[in-house]
Design a protein around this motif. Structure first.
Motif, PDB file in Angstrom:
ATOM      1  N   VAL A   1       0.844  -1.199   0.000  1.00 47.28           N
ATOM      2  CA  VAL A   1       0.000   0.000   0.000  1.00 47.28           C
ATOM      3  C   VAL A   1       0.873   1.241   0.000  1.00 47.28           C
ATOM      4  O   VAL A   1       0.642   2.183  -0.762  1.00 47.28           O
ATOM      5  N   LYS A   2       1.894   1.263   0.845  1.00 47.16           N
ATOM      6  CA  LYS A   2       2.787   2.420   0.919  1.00 47.16           C
ATOM      7  C   LYS A   2       3.521   2.638  -0.405  1.00 47.16           C
ATOM      8  O   LYS A   2       3.712   3.772  -0.835  1.00 47.16           O
ATOM      9  N   LEU A   3       3.896   1.553  -1.057  1.00 45.50           N
ATOM     10  CA  LEU A   3       4.576   1.672  -2.347  1.00 45.50           C
ATOM     11  C   LEU A   3       3.634   2.181  -3.439  1.00 45.50           C
ATOM     12  O   LEU A   3       4.075   2.804  -4.399  1.00 45.50           O
ATOM     13  N   ALA A   4       2.339   1.924  -3.297  1.00 45.26           N
ATOM     14  CA  ALA A   4       1.352   2.367  -4.285  1.00 45.26           C
ATOM     15  C   ALA A   4       0.865   3.786  -4.025  1.00 45.26           C
ATOM     16  O   ALA A   4       0.119   4.335  -4.823  1.00 45.26           O
ATOM     17  N   SER A   5       1.304   4.380  -2.924  1.00 41.35           N
ATOM     18  CA  SER A   5       0.875   5.736  -2.571  1.00 41.35           C
ATOM     19  C   SER A   5       1.797   6.753  -3.244  1.00 41.35           C
ATOM     20  O   SER A   5       3.014   6.635  -3.168  1.00 41.35           O
ATOM     21  N   PHE A   6       1.170   7.746  -3.873  1.00 43.42           N
ATOM     22  CA  PHE A   6       1.957   8.777  -4.541  1.00 43.42           C
ATOM     23  C   PHE A   6       1.615  10.162  -4.022  1.00 43.42           C
ATOM     24  O   PHE A   6       1.765  11.156  -4.715  1.00 43.42           O
ATOM     25  N   ALA A   7       1.154  10.223  -2.783  1.00 43.93           N
ATOM     26  CA  ALA A   7       0.811  11.501  -2.162  1.00 43.93           C
ATOM     27  C   ALA A   7       1.632  11.661  -0.889  1.00 43.93           C
ATOM     28  O   ALA A   7       2.043  10.683  -0.274  1.00 43.93           O
ATOM     29  N   ASN A   8       1.854  12.895  -0.519  1.00 42.33           N
ATOM     30  CA  ASN A   8       2.598  13.160   0.703  1.00 42.33           C
ATOM     31  C   ASN A   8       1.747  12.948   1.945  1.00 42.33           C
ATOM     32  O   ASN A   8       2.266  12.709   3.020  1.00 42.33           O
ATOM     33  N   ASP A   9       0.437  13.079   1.794  1.00 42.04           N
ATOM     34  CA  ASP A   9      -0.475  12.910   2.918  1.00 42.04           C
ATOM     35  C   ASP A   9      -0.729  11.416   3.126  1.00 42.04           C
ATOM     36  O   ASP A   9      -1.471  10.788   2.385  1.00 42.04           O
ATOM     37  N   THR A  10      -0.082  10.863   4.127  1.00 37.55           N
ATOM     38  CA  THR A  10      -0.213   9.428   4.396  1.00 37.55           C
ATOM     39  C   THR A  10      -0.997   9.174   5.680  1.00 37.55           C
ATOM     40  O   THR A  10      -0.846   8.129   6.304  1.00 37.55           O
ATOM     41  N   TYR A  11      -1.848  10.127   6.061  1.00 40.32           N
ATOM     42  CA  TYR A  11      -2.606  10.017   7.307  1.00 40.32           C
ATOM     43  C   TYR A  11      -3.418   8.721   7.353  1.00 40.32           C
ATOM     44  O   TYR A  11      -3.367   7.984   8.346  1.00 40.32           O
ATOM     45  N   GLU A  12      -4.160   8.439   6.292  1.00 40.32           N
ATOM     46  CA  GLU A  12      -5.011   7.240   6.278  1.00 40.32           C
ATOM     47  C   GLU A  12      -4.170   5.962   6.389  1.00 40.32           C
ATOM     48  O   GLU A  12      -4.497   5.058   7.147  1.00 40.32           O
ATOM     49  N   ILE A  13      -3.077   5.924   5.675  1.00 43.22           N
ATOM     50  CA  ILE A  13      -2.195   4.751   5.719  1.00 43.22           C
ATOM     51  C   ILE A  13      -1.633   4.575   7.122  1.00 43.22           C
ATOM     52  O   ILE A  13      -1.604   3.462   7.651  1.00 43.22           O
ATOM     53  N   ASP A  14      -1.197   5.665   7.719  1.00 45.28           N
ATOM     54  CA  ASP A  14      -0.635   5.607   9.073  1.00 45.28           C
ATOM     55  C   ASP A  14      -1.684   5.148  10.085  1.00 45.28           C
ATOM     56  O   ASP A  14      -1.378   4.355  10.987  1.00 45.28           O
ATOM     57  N   GLU A  15      -2.910   5.637   9.947  1.00 46.48           N
ATOM     58  CA  GLU A  15      -3.989   5.249  10.862  1.00 46.48           C
ATOM     59  C   GLU A  15      -4.297   3.758  10.747  1.00 46.48           C
ATOM     60  O   GLU A  15      -4.484   3.068  11.749  1.00 46.48           O
ATOM     61  N   VAL A  16      -4.346   3.250   9.524  1.00 47.05           N
ATOM     62  CA  VAL A  16      -4.605   1.822   9.315  1.00 47.05           C
ATOM     63  C   VAL A  16      -3.461   1.005   9.902  1.00 47.05           C
ATOM     64  O   VAL A  16      -3.693   0.000  10.592  1.00 47.05           O
ATOM     65  N   ALA A  17      -2.229   1.424   9.653  1.00 50.99           N
ATOM     66  CA  ALA A  17      -1.072   0.708  10.188  1.00 50.99           C
ATOM     67  C   ALA A  17      -1.090   0.685  11.716  1.00 50.99           C
ATOM     68  O   ALA A  17      -0.808  -0.360  12.335  1.00 50.99           O
ATOM     69  N   ASN A  18      -1.430   1.807  12.334  1.00 52.67           N
ATOM     70  CA  ASN A  18      -1.506   1.869  13.803  1.00 52.67           C
ATOM     71  C   ASN A  18      -2.606   0.959  14.340  1.00 52.67           C
ATOM     72  O   ASN A  18      -2.427   0.285  15.358  1.00 52.67           O
ATOM     73  N   ARG A  19      -3.761   0.959  13.667  1.00 46.74           N
ATOM     74  CA  ARG A  19      -4.867   0.106  14.104  1.00 46.74           C
ATOM     75  C   ARG A  19      -4.479  -1.374  14.010  1.00 46.74           C
ATOM     76  O   ARG A  19      -4.737  -2.157  14.917  1.00 46.74           O
ATOM     77  N   LEU A  20      -3.812  -1.740  12.920  1.00 48.12           N
ATOM     78  CA  LEU A  20      -3.394  -3.132  12.741  1.00 48.12           C
ATOM     79  C   LEU A  20      -2.357  -3.531  13.787  1.00 48.12           C
ATOM     80  O   LEU A  20      -2.400  -4.642  14.314  1.00 48.12           O
ATOM     81  N   LYS A  21      -1.437  -2.617  14.073  1.00 49.71           N
ATOM     82  CA  LYS A  21      -0.414  -2.904  15.085  1.00 49.71           C
ATOM     83  C   LYS A  21      -1.072  -3.122  16.445  1.00 49.71           C
ATOM     84  O   LYS A  21      -0.707  -4.048  17.178  1.00 49.71           O
ATOM     85  N   ALA A  22      -2.055  -2.292  16.773  1.00 43.76           N
ATOM     86  CA  ALA A  22      -2.767  -2.435  18.050  1.00 43.76           C
ATOM     87  C   ALA A  22      -3.501  -3.774  18.112  1.00 43.76           C
ATOM     88  O   ALA A  22      -3.504  -4.446  19.154  1.00 43.76           O
ATOM     89  N   LYS A  23      -4.082  -4.183  17.002  1.00 45.46           N
ATOM     90  CA  LYS A  23      -4.773  -5.476  16.976  1.00 45.46           C
ATOM     91  C   LYS A  23      -3.783  -6.628  17.084  1.00 45.46           C
ATOM     92  O   LYS A  23      -4.070  -7.627  17.734  1.00 45.46           O
ATOM     93  N   LYS A  24      -2.637  -6.462  16.454  1.00 48.35           N
ATOM     94  CA  LYS A  24      -1.610  -7.502  16.539  1.00 48.35           C
ATOM     95  C   LYS A  24      -1.155  -7.663  17.984  1.00 48.35           C
ATOM     96  O   LYS A  24      -0.982  -8.777  18.471  1.00 48.35           O
ATOM     97  N   ASP A  25      -0.981  -6.530  18.667  1.00 47.20           N
ATOM     98  CA  ASP A  25      -0.581  -6.567  20.083  1.00 47.20           C
ATOM     99  C   ASP A  25      -1.646  -7.237  20.939  1.00 47.20           C
ATOM    100  O   ASP A  25      -1.327  -7.933  21.905  1.00 47.20           O
ATOM    101  N   LEU A  26      -2.900  -7.046  20.600  1.00 47.82           N
ATOM    102  CA  LEU A  26      -3.992  -7.689  21.340  1.00 47.82           C
ATOM    103  C   LEU A  26      -3.979  -9.209  21.173  1.00 47.82           C
ATOM    104  O   LEU A  26      -4.359  -9.940  22.078  1.00 47.82           O
ATOM    105  N   LEU A  27      -3.552  -9.643  19.996  1.00 48.56           N
ATOM    106  CA  LEU A  27      -3.565 -11.073  19.700  1.00 48.56           C
ATOM    107  C   LEU A  27      -2.364 -11.819  20.277  1.00 48.56           C
ATOM    108  O   LEU A  27      -2.379 -13.045  20.350  1.00 48.56           O
ATOM    109  N   LYS A  28      -1.329 -11.069  20.663  1.00 48.77           N
ATOM    110  CA  LYS A  28      -0.140 -11.718  21.248  1.00 48.77           C
ATOM    111  C   LYS A  28      -0.504 -12.297  22.606  1.00 48.77           C
ATOM    112  O   LYS A  28      -1.144 -11.631  23.421  1.00 48.77           O
ATOM    113  N   PRO A  29      -0.081 -13.515  22.870  1.00 48.64           N
ATOM    114  CA  PRO A  29      -0.325 -14.058  24.213  1.00 48.64           C
ATOM    115  C   PRO A  29       0.545 -13.313  25.219  1.00 48.64           C
ATOM    116  O   PRO A  29       1.706 -12.992  24.935  1.00 48.64           O
ATOM    117  N   LYS A  30      -0.034 -13.025  26.352  1.00 46.18           N
ATOM    118  CA  LYS A  30       0.720 -12.295  27.373  1.00 46.18           C
ATOM    119  C   LYS A  30       1.707 -13.239  28.034  1.00 46.18           C
ATOM    120  O   LYS A  30       1.348 -14.332  28.459  1.00 46.18           O
TER     121      LYS A  30
END
Length: 182
Positions: A133-162
């Motif tokens: 997705v980042k490679l397909a982006s040709f705009a300087n405004d990457t807010y949406e991409i960053d938000e999706v990446a942060n949300r996915l990272k948070a979900k990944k952290d939730l799925l990790k066993p403690k």
């Protein structure tokens, strides 16, 4: 400028703030050309986004694409409707096809694919696709991409066993030994 264009612009300008004026302008536009993909797409969006009538929306989207399969503006909205309606198999097929269309916003379609993977609980696959997705982006405004990446990272952290800390493990073993001695 044709009359239909005037009504299409009015409809697009009024959506989503004045649905009555939007639908009135769309009706006029479709009276000039019943096969206008922009008008059909906007009707589909009203059905999906405002009325949550996904089946009717899908019908309008399908009609628009049957008229012009290269109508690149239709695909992101149609995909969103399929995802909301949990038609994941259809969404996957449409994503694969949409990525072959010349002139389509590949970043937007790939973000829909990320969303599809996320909805299917394939967080690792979604995170992996974010690089594309980042490679397909040709705009300087990457807010949406960053938000999706942060949300996915948070979900990944939730799925990790403690992991239990070593201190707690050693305390647990000591209490188990004391329990056995009694």
């Amino acid at each position: 400028m044709k009359n239909i264009d005037k009504y299409l612009f009015q409809a697009l300008d009024n959506y989503p703030y004045s649905l009555e004026e939007t639908t009135e302008a769309l009706d006029y536009a479709l009276s000039y050309d019943a096969k206008n993909t922009t008008a059909l797409c906007l009707y589909a969006r009203i059905e999906a986004e405002q009325l949550q009538n996904y089946e009717a929306a899908k019908t309008y989207f399908q009609e628009a694409l049957a008229i012009n399969i290269d109508a690149v503006a239709v695909y992101p909205y149609y995909l969103e409707t399929l995802l909301l309606n949990e038609d994941y198999e259809d969404a996957a097929k449409l994503i694969d096809f949409a990525l072959t269309i010349k002139g389509i916003n590949k970043m937007a379609i790939l973000l829909k694919k990320v969303q599809l993977l996320e909805r299917q609980q394939d967080i690792k696959g979604a995170i992996k696709l974010m690089k594309e997705v980042k490679l397909a982006s040709f705009a300087n405004d990457t807010y949406e991409i960053d938000e999706v990446a942060n949300r996915l990272k948070a979900k990944k952290d939730l799925l990790k066993p403690k992991k239990k800390s070593k201190k707690k493990k050693s305390e647990k073993k000591k209490s188990e030994k004391k329990g056995k001695k009694k």
